[in-house]
Design an enzyme around this catalytic site. Structure first.
Site, PDB file in Angstrom:
ATOM      1  N   ASP A  35       7.314 -62.281  50.595  1.00  0.00           N
ATOM      2  CA  ASP A  35       8.681 -62.309  51.129  1.00  0.00           C
ATOM      3  C   ASP A  35       8.733 -62.778  52.574  1.00  0.00           C
ATOM      4  OD1 ASP A  35       9.518 -61.474  48.702  1.00  0.00           O
ATOM      5  OD2 ASP A  35      10.217 -59.495  49.319  1.00  0.00           O
TER       6      ASP A  35
ATOM      7  N   ASP B 209       8.277 -57.863  56.785  1.00  0.00           N
ATOM      8  CA  ASP B 209       8.904 -57.227  55.628  1.00  0.00           C
ATOM      9  C   ASP B 209       8.085 -56.008  55.235  1.00  0.00           C
ATOM     10  OD1 ASP B 209      10.923 -57.127  53.564  1.00  0.00           O
ATOM     11  OD2 ASP B 209       9.341 -57.648  52.148  1.00  0.00           O
TER      12      ASP B 209
ATOM     13  N   HIS C 145       8.665 -53.332  43.094  1.00  0.00           N
ATOM     14  CA  HIS C 145       7.477 -53.915  43.739  1.00  0.00           C
ATOM     15  C   HIS C 145       6.186 -53.770  42.931  1.00  0.00           C
ATOM     16  CE1 HIS C 145       6.676 -49.768  44.857  1.00  0.00           C
ATOM     17  NE2 HIS C 145       7.715 -49.725  45.688  1.00  0.00           N
TER      18      HIS C 145
ATOM     19  N   GLU D 102       7.593 -52.805  51.984  1.00  0.00           N
ATOM     20  CA  GLU D 102       7.948 -52.181  50.711  1.00  0.00           C
ATOM     21  C   GLU D 102       7.794 -50.680  50.920  1.00  0.00           C
ATOM     22  OE1 GLU D 102       9.282 -53.802  48.367  1.00  0.00           O
ATOM     23  OE2 GLU D 102       8.751 -55.856  48.931  1.00  0.00           O
TER      24      GLU D 102
ATOM     25  N   HIS E 281       8.711 -58.003  43.988  1.00  0.00           N
ATOM     26  CA  HIS E 281       8.842 -57.974  45.442  1.00  0.00           C
ATOM     27  C   HIS E 281       7.465 -57.738  46.060  1.00  0.00           C
ATOM     28  CE1 HIS E 281      13.343 -57.486  46.292  1.00  0.00           C
ATOM     29  NE2 HIS E 281      13.212 -57.871  45.037  1.00  0.00           N
TER      30      HIS E 281
END
Length: 244
Positions: free
Chosen positions: A162, A8, A58, A10, A157
């Site tokens: 995640d 994942d 985030h 960001e 987030h």
């Protein structure tokens, strides 16, 4: 045993065409459906501003990223970590697009299309979820709720959190049993095996009475008439035997 990489990112914003960059990347490794705790995780200096909307999601600031490496600094370590193994991503189009853009800027080979013909397999759990739950919302939060996966640590987030949640969601999507903690191993402890159920040495047999047998026969006869003589069970019916 198969090695899977759950990934994942960001980013500073949503559009690659606007020059947005990756500011956090996280991967967790699973071997034989067990998390190994051999993770890959970096915060990255994007050398540009972060959109306010993205930062609200985030919570990562430019001040925090000021002393962090750039993607180019960790590109070789990233490619070495993922090797040629299958990558699992939720909404893969987004993350793969950003990763390929960063790898291109760093002068490194991209991940390709993610299809087997490109030499790289990338599995999209969003696509898997849509196939299993058509017409329903299938965000990571929704899937965690649907599969009763604890997401209390996800206040904002976070790529690392995640990926760990994504690994649990993947196990639930691929085992078809959403209430069993099977395969999490290193992350949640070994599965416990319950002790065998004790049973009596002899079992009491209770046979039907004549009245019960007559009532059953009447019901079967009624079903036979209602079906027009097509009741399948009559073909294999045998007379009950007496006590042995």
């Amino acid at each position: 045993m198969a090695r899977l990489i759950f990934l994942d990112t960001e980013t500073t914003g949503l559009e690659i065409s606007q020059g947005h960059r990756i500011i956090e990347i996280a991967c967790v490794e699973m071997v034989g459906r067990r998390l190994t705790q051999r993770n890959f995780h970096y915060y990255l200096n994007p050398k540009r501003e972060i959109d306010a909307a993205a930062q609200a999601i985030h919570g990562i600031t430019l001040e925090f990223l000021a002393d962090k490496p750039t993607f180019a600094d960790i590109a070789d370590a990233f490619l070495e970590y993922i090797a040629d193994d299958e990558i699992v991503i939720h909404n893969a189009v987004f993350d793969v697009g950003f990763l390929n853009a960063e790898l291109t800027l760093a002068g490194r080979p991209t991940l390709g299309s993610g299809k087997p013909s490109s030499g790289r397999v990338i599995t999209d759990t969003l696509k898997m979820a849509k196939e299993q739950f058509p017409g329903k919302r299938n965000s990571l939060d929704v899937l965690c709720e649907r599969f009763e996966i604890d997401r209390s640590a996800r206040t904002l987030h976070s790529a690392l959190i995640d990926t760990q949640l994504l690994a649990e969601v993947y196990l639930a999507l691929t085992r078809g049993q959403d209430s069993l903690d099977i395969g999490l191993g290193a992350s949640r402890g070994e599965a416990k095996i319950s002790s065998p159920v004790s049973r009596p040495a002899t079992l009491r047999v209770i046979r039907a009475t004549e009245t019960e047998l007559a009532t059953h026969a009447a019901v079967v006869e009624g079903l036979e008439k209602a079906s027009g003589g097509k009741a399948v069970w009559q073909k294999w019916r045998t007379e009950p035997t007496g006590p042995t």
